[in-house]
Structure formats: C-alpha cells, structure tokens
Design a protein around this motif. Structure first.
Motif, PDB file in Angstrom:
ATOM      1  N   VAL A 153       0.871  -1.173   0.000  1.00 13.25           N
ATOM      2  CA  VAL A 153       0.000   0.000   0.000  1.00 13.25           C
ATOM      3  C   VAL A 153       0.911   1.228   0.000  1.00 13.25           C
ATOM      4  CG1 VAL A 153      -1.732   1.334   1.261  1.00 13.25           C
ATOM      5  CG2 VAL A 153      -1.886  -1.171   1.165  1.00 13.25           C
ATOM      6  N   ILE A 154       0.799   2.014  -1.073  1.00 17.52           N
ATOM      7  CA  ILE A 154       1.679   3.171  -1.260  1.00 17.52           C
ATOM      8  C   ILE A 154       1.008   4.414  -0.686  1.00 17.52           C
ATOM      9  CG2 ILE A 154       2.807   4.624  -2.983  1.00 17.52           C
ATOM     10  CD1 ILE A 154       2.815   2.193  -4.858  1.00 17.52           C
ATOM     11  N   GLU A 155       1.750   5.158   0.102  1.00 17.70           N
ATOM     12  CA  GLU A 155       1.282   6.458   0.583  1.00 17.70           C
ATOM     13  C   GLU A 155       2.319   7.514   0.224  1.00 17.70           C
ATOM     14  OE1 GLU A 155      -0.740   7.229   4.568  1.00 17.70           O
ATOM     15  OE2 GLU A 155       1.223   8.198   4.870  1.00 17.70           O
ATOM     16  N   VAL A 156       1.867   8.556  -0.475  1.00 16.47           N
ATOM     17  CA  VAL A 156       2.767   9.629  -0.907  1.00 16.47           C
ATOM     18  C   VAL A 156       2.208  10.950  -0.395  1.00 16.47           C
ATOM     19  CG1 VAL A 156       3.885  10.790  -2.829  1.00 16.47           C
ATOM     20  CG2 VAL A 156       3.390   8.336  -2.976  1.00 16.47           C
ATOM     21  N   THR A 157       3.004  11.635   0.391  1.00 14.81           N
ATOM     22  CA  THR A 157       2.626  12.965   0.870  1.00 14.81           C
ATOM     23  C   THR A 157       3.269  14.000  -0.040  1.00 14.81           C
ATOM     24  OG1 THR A 157       2.489  12.199   3.159  1.00 14.81           O
ATOM     25  CG2 THR A 157       2.705  14.571   2.802  1.00 14.81           C
ATOM     26  N   LEU A 158       2.428  14.778  -0.711  1.00 14.97           N
ATOM     27  CA  LEU A 158       2.905  15.833  -1.609  1.00 14.97           C
ATOM     28  C   LEU A 158       2.859  17.168  -0.875  1.00 14.97           C
ATOM     29  CD1 LEU A 158       3.674  17.071  -4.381  1.00 14.97           C
ATOM     30  CD2 LEU A 158       1.211  17.154  -4.865  1.00 14.97           C
ATOM     31  N   ARG A 159       3.974  17.868  -0.860  1.00 12.78           N
ATOM     32  CA  ARG A 159       4.053  19.198  -0.269  1.00 12.78           C
ATOM     33  C   ARG A 159       4.519  20.198  -1.317  1.00 12.78           C
ATOM     34  NH1 ARG A 159       7.044  16.820   5.101  1.00 12.78           N
ATOM     35  NH2 ARG A 159       5.160  16.065   6.142  1.00 12.78           N
ATOM     36  N   ASN A 160       3.972  21.369  -1.237  1.00 12.01           N
ATOM     37  CA  ASN A 160       4.346  22.438  -2.154  1.00 12.01           C
ATOM     38  C   ASN A 160       5.020  23.544  -1.360  1.00 12.01           C
ATOM     39  OD1 ASN A 160       4.620  24.456  -4.041  1.00 12.01           O
ATOM     40  ND2 ASN A 160       2.456  24.542  -4.611  1.00 12.01           N
ATOM     41  N   ARG A 161       6.298  23.752  -1.662  1.00  9.47           N
ATOM     42  CA  ARG A 161       7.018  24.803  -0.943  1.00  9.47           C
ATOM     43  C   ARG A 161       6.786  26.163  -1.583  1.00  9.47           C
ATOM     44  NH1 ARG A 161      13.070  23.463  -0.263  1.00  9.47           N
ATOM     45  NH2 ARG A 161      12.120  21.966   1.188  1.00  9.47           N
ATOM     46  N   ASP A 162       6.952  26.274  -2.912  1.00  8.54           N
ATOM     47  CA  ASP A 162       6.865  27.613  -3.501  1.00  8.54           C
ATOM     48  C   ASP A 162       6.479  27.614  -4.988  1.00  8.54           C
ATOM     49  OD1 ASP A 162       9.162  26.596  -4.629  1.00  8.54           O
ATOM     50  OD2 ASP A 162      10.513  28.150  -3.886  1.00  8.54           O
ATOM     51  N   ILE A 163       5.817  26.561  -5.464  1.00  4.55           N
ATOM     52  CA  ILE A 163       5.346  26.561  -6.850  1.00  4.55           C
ATOM     53  C   ILE A 163       4.024  27.327  -6.886  1.00  4.55           C
ATOM     54  CG2 ILE A 163       4.703  25.173  -8.852  1.00  4.55           C
ATOM     55  CD1 ILE A 163       7.641  24.914  -8.043  1.00  4.55           C
ATOM     56  N   ALA A 164       4.060  28.568  -7.346  1.00  8.51           N
ATOM     57  CA  ALA A 164       2.908  29.468  -7.238  1.00  8.51           C
ATOM     58  C   ALA A 164       1.693  28.949  -7.997  1.00  8.51           C
ATOM     59  CB  ALA A 164       3.300  30.861  -7.737  1.00  8.51           C
ATOM     60  N   LYS A 165       1.921  28.243  -9.110  1.00 10.55           N
ATOM     61  CA  LYS A 165       0.802  27.762  -9.930  1.00 10.55           C
ATOM     62  C   LYS A 165       0.138  26.520  -9.343  1.00 10.55           C
ATOM     63  CE  LYS A 165       2.668  29.642 -14.252  1.00 10.55           C
ATOM     64  NZ  LYS A 165       1.572  30.590 -14.489  1.00 10.55           N
ATOM     65  N   GLY A 166       0.697  25.976  -8.267  1.00 11.68           N
ATOM     66  CA  GLY A 166       0.126  24.789  -7.657  1.00 11.68           C
ATOM     67  C   GLY A 166       0.653  23.515  -8.285  1.00 11.68           C
ATOM     68  N   VAL A 167       0.555  22.401  -7.541  1.00 11.81           N
ATOM     69  CA  VAL A 167       1.021  21.104  -8.023  1.00 11.81           C
ATOM     70  C   VAL A 167       0.012  20.026  -7.635  1.00 11.81           C
ATOM     71  CG1 VAL A 167       3.479  21.677  -7.974  1.00 11.81           C
ATOM     72  CG2 VAL A 167       2.393  20.699  -5.945  1.00 11.81           C
TER      73      VAL A 167
END
Length: 579
Positions: free
Chosen positions: A237-251
């Motif tokens: 079971v894969i768990e991936v936490t995505l964090r955005n530090r400073d990509i203004a357009k969003g990810v």
C-alpha cells in the motif's frame, strides 16, 4: 500515399490554386496579359488537381473531407464557372476579367480558411459565412477597380451575411454544451486499501539543478530532476505525501498509466484542488498493477512537467533479480536527459531496461549489441514476444517500453534519437537506418474480449479558431470544440466502450485516457494481429484512424486528452464520466 500525405498535398494545392487566381486577377488589373493568362491557367490546373485530392480524401473517410466536399468543392465550381467563360471571351482589354479572376481567388481562399480556421464538423453557418466573405470581397474589388458593383451581387452578399449570422457564425461549434466539472468527487469503488507499507514524501519547489554540465533553473521534487524513483512490490500500500514549498501555480501528482481510484488521480478541478504553496495532499493506493509507470504534476502540466516535476513509479512482482534499469527520457531547458552512463554487466545476467518517455513528443530508441524482446508496453506484459535484432522502437509521449535481454560478453548500448544514454561498455553503432517495430503485429495474438460494444464514441482531432473565451485562440480541437466546451463521453459501470480517434491535423497527437488502459483494435483499417496491446498512450499521426476499446470498470470523472501537454493546455482535453 497515406491519408496524412493526402491532407498535406490538398492543403498545398489549395494554397497554389488561391494564389494563382488572385495573382491572375492582380496581373489582369495591371493589364499584364501574358502573366494573367499564365497564372489563370496554372490556377485552373491546381483547382482540377484539388478535385482529385478531395475525392481521394472522401474515400478515406468523411471526417477528412466534410468541409471540402460541402464548402470547398461548390466554391471551386463557382470559381471556374465565373472565371472560365470570361477568360475565353477576353479578346480585348484583359482588365475586364480582373474581377472574375479575383472572385475565383476569393472563393478558393475562403474555402482554404474554412479548413484552417474551422475544420470539422462542417456547418451551415460557416458555409454561409464563407460565401458572404467571397461576395463582399468581390464587391470591394469592383469598387477598387473603378466600377460599380452589381446590385445583384451586393444584395446577395448582404442576404448571405444575414443568413450566416442567423444560423450561427461561431468558427468552432460544440455539438452541445459541456456540463460544469464538479470539484468534489468521492466515488466509492469497493477497493480496500489498508494501512500503508511504503511511505514517500515529495516536496515540490523551485530549484537549481545540474544538467548538461551547467546549472539549470527547474521545478523539482525533493530538489532533483527527475524526482525520486518510487518503488513497490505487488501488494504494497503506497502512501505519498505531496508538499508544495513555492510553486505558485500549484502542483498535484498524476500517476501516469497507473489506474488508481478516481480520487487519487491528481487532476486539479476534477479529482482534487491544486496543492498551493504551504499546503500538502496525501495520496494512498494499493500496488496491484505490476509494471513501469511514472508520475508528474497535472497542474499547469505543460509548464510543470517541462520544468522538471516528474519521476518514475515501478511496481515489481518480487524483489529485483538481475539488472533492472529505468531510463526516463526528458528535455530540461534544452538539455537531453538522462546523462549518458556506463554500467558494466557480467555476461549471462538478465537485464531489463524500463524506457519512459516523459517529453511531449515521440522519441526513437535503439538497443545495439544484443538481441532483445519487448516484454511489456505501458505496464502490460506482451504475449509471446519474439527476439529482435537491429530494430528500433518509437515511444510516444507518456509511453513506456520494457526491453529485456541476457547480457552478452560484448558491450551493449541504448541510443535515444542517436544519442547513447546507457551502455555496458564502448559501442559504436549506426542505428538511424534500422527498421521500426510495429507493435500491432508483434507477439502472439488472442481473441478480443468483446463481441459488441455498449457505447461508441468518435473523437476527431483538428485545429480551429475558438471564439468562446474573452480572447480568440487558435486551439487544438476535438469534434470542433476546445476545452472546456467539449461534451464529455458518458458511460455506465460495466460498459464495453469503443473509441474511434481520427486525426485531421498535420500534427501528431499522443492520446492518453486516465484511469483505464485501452485495447488496440485497429489502425487505419488494419486489425491488430499481434499480442493484445493494452495501452494508455499512443501516437495518432496525421491521417490516422485508430479504434480502441476498454471496459468501464473504474468509476469517476477522468481526463481524456492529448499528451503533448501544450496541445492539452490549448484545448485538446475532454472528460470521460460515469453516469
């Protein structure tokens, strides 16, 4: 001659015909008789030649010839009917045939503009608008040459223009309005996920990375391009936490080719909101599909992926045996990735090369120095793959090929577009003349799992002027409309669904449906005779007609788009949704 070649030839001949008539009109207005007659004769021949190409295109499919038969052909006949007799009677002042020749030029030009700015499907409003334009331009020319326009022509131009406005003059007309795309899907598909056994964290941020021997400004996951390689074993079971530090357009994270539940698909505005700076989002899904995949942002994806927001996802049946190498090909700020690497491999060791095209255009791969087999495409194993020697493979944007071989005692090298990217030792090989594998005839065949289809859809890919926004744009279109005005395809759970995908344009469109793999049925009326091909990315080349099918077994709303991401951003995106 292929349909794509016919489309190109027809376009060139149309330009020559229009140029000949207009040039002849200008020359006759200047009283240059020999030149006017020569250009008119050339234009007449080009007009006759176009009748041949239109007839040939109509025989390949109505999609390729609709507006040419319904609009261009009548305008061409009118051009010849008006200009021809006047030329035959032009014994005196050649200037007397200037307006008829210009009329013919306007007729041909108007028909050409319909193809370039409107395309498919043909509509009454656009046909009337084309005729109105021809009559109006003819009246203006009459005035410019010092004559009074015919009252009949003036009234006809006004009447046709009014009719065009009444019937609708939008140059890109959607068959029906597309419903709003909801933002809060929570489809329950009955899959049990469980507690995570493989945890990853990806932080998206601007970064400076080293590529091609120089520092390059990039957007990166965990400050590297490509991002970290995510690996799992079947059943994890894969768990991936995505964090955005400073990509203004969003990810976001889209698991390209991996058929996750809809809520985990990572399409902003459809399955989730984009992750803004300072925010995070957690993805969780079961590793139940063995194969080679990749991940990338789907928020402003054309820019984000190009700048480096991508990485590799590999799910293996068991721990690695032998040599297992991933080769994600990308272009970052004009630098071709990956950098060349050499890894000696002992003779007799099994090797798997996982080739991944993360660019928006097709790449050519050639493995020199050993026989090999294509064991899987787009994460799906092939049946009965046979050994290949001195054979190249073309991988579309987003596509993946797994090549397997047993390491020989002599060196082996993988070339991408002629550039060595992986080798086991020094290899010198000229691969540019090697034939290209046709996957539709490779491997062992088996029966198609459906005898009938519950839903059938046709997608006609083209270019056209989109006037529905605040500013006009020259969009990549599907069935005459551009995102967000393309009606979705609606299916029911359990349906067998067939897509016919037609490319009228002069550009390759790598097609990608989220959440499903499609079975290739045919290409250009030639049935697939090799191993069943369950793909998620395939090149629809100019003039191509593909038939593919799938089982609707993954509920939700799914993006269905060209994976040349610039084309997707420019309108070539629609949605498949479950009722």
């Amino acid at each position: 001659m292929t349909t794509g070649s016919l489309l190109a030839a027809d376009l060139v001949i149309a330009v020559l015909a229009a140029g000949g008539w207009l040039g002849g009109g200008a020359a006759s207005a200047a009283r240059r008789r020999p030149l006017a007659l020569a250009l008119a004769a050339f234009a007449l021949l080009a007009t006759l030649a176009r009748a041949v190409t239109i007839t040939a295109l109509a025989r390949t499919g109505w999609w390729f010839a609709a507006e040419k038969v319904l609009i261009a052909a009548p305008l061409s006949l009118a051009a010849v009917a008006v200009a021809g007799p006047r030329l035959l009677r032009a014994a005196g002042d050649i200037r007397s045939v200037a307006v008829p020749l210009l009329f013919a030029g306007y007729a041909q030009s108007s028909a050409l503009l319909v193809t370039l700015l409107h395309g498919y499907p043909a509509s009454a409003g656009v046909g009337l608008l084309a005729v109105a334009g021809v009559l109006a331009a003819t009246a203006v020319s009459w005035l410019a040459l010092g004559a009074r326009p015919s009252r009949t022509v003036s009234r006809a131009a006004l009447g046709v223009a009014v009719a065009a406005l009444v019937t609708g003059t939008g140059l890109v007309v959607a068959p029906a309005a597309a419903p709003g795309v909801p933002h809060d899907h929570e489809y329950l598909d009955g899959r049990t996920v469980g507690e995570p056994t493989r945890r990853f964290t990806l932080t998206a941020a601007t970064a400076t990375v080293r590529a091609g021997g120089r520092d390059v400004a990039a957007w990166a996951f965990n400050a590297q391009v490509p991002g970290p390689e995510l690996t799992a074993t079947i059943g994890d079971v894969i768990e991936v936490t995505l964090r955005n530090r400073d990509i203004a357009k969003g990810v976001t994270l889209h698991w390209h080719g991996y058929d996750v539940p809809n809520s985990q698909d990572g399409v902003p505005g459809v399955t989730q909101a984009a992750v803004r700076p300072g925010q995070e989002f957690v993805y969780r899904f079961r590793a139940d599909q063995v194969g080679t995949y990749w991940y990338h942002t789907h928020s402003v994806s054309d820019v984000g992926v190009r700048m480096g927001l991508y990485g590799v996802l590999v799910v293996r049946p068991t721990p690695v045996t032998g040599v297992d190498v991933t080769v994600p090909v990308h272009t970052l700020a004009g630098v071709a990735l990956p950098e060349p690497r050499t890894e000696p491999v002992e003779a007799g060791v099994p090797v798997r090369l996982r080739l991944i095209n993360t660019d928006s255009t097709t790449h050519r791969y050639a493995l020199a120095g050993t026989p090999f087999r294509v064991s899987a495409i787009d994460g799906s194993d092939l049946h009965g793959p046979t050994p290949l020697v001195d054979t190249a493979v073309l991988i579309p944007a987003g596509g993946r090929y797994d090549l397997v071989f047993t390491a020989p005692a002599t060196p082996v090298a993988l070339f991408v577009d002629g550039r060595a990217v992986y080798s086991t030792g020094p290899v010198s090989a000229a691969t540019s003349a090697w034939p290209v594998l046709d996957p539709l005839t490779y491997g062992g065949a088996s029966a198609v799992p459906w005898s009938r289809f519950d839903r059938e859809f046709t997608l006609v890919l083209d270019r056209g002027l989109d006037l529905r926004g605040l500013l006009p744009r020259y969009a990549h279109t599907v069935n005459g409309a551009a995102d967000p005005d393309i009606p979705p395809q609606v299916v029911r759970l359990g349906d067998a669904v067939k897509f016919t995908i037609v490319n009228r344009s002069q550009i390759v469109h790598p097609w990608h449906l989220h959440g499903h793999h499609v079975l290739v049925l045919s290409r250009n009326d030639r049935r697939a005779t090799g191993s069943p091909l369950w793909w998620d990315s395939f090149d629809v080349r100019p003039g191509d007609v593909w038939e593919v099918a799938f089982r609707a077994d993954n509920p939700g709303m799914w993006a269905n788009h060209c994976h040349n991401l610039a084309h997707a951003e420019a309108g070539m995106t629609l949605h498949l949704m479950y009722s």
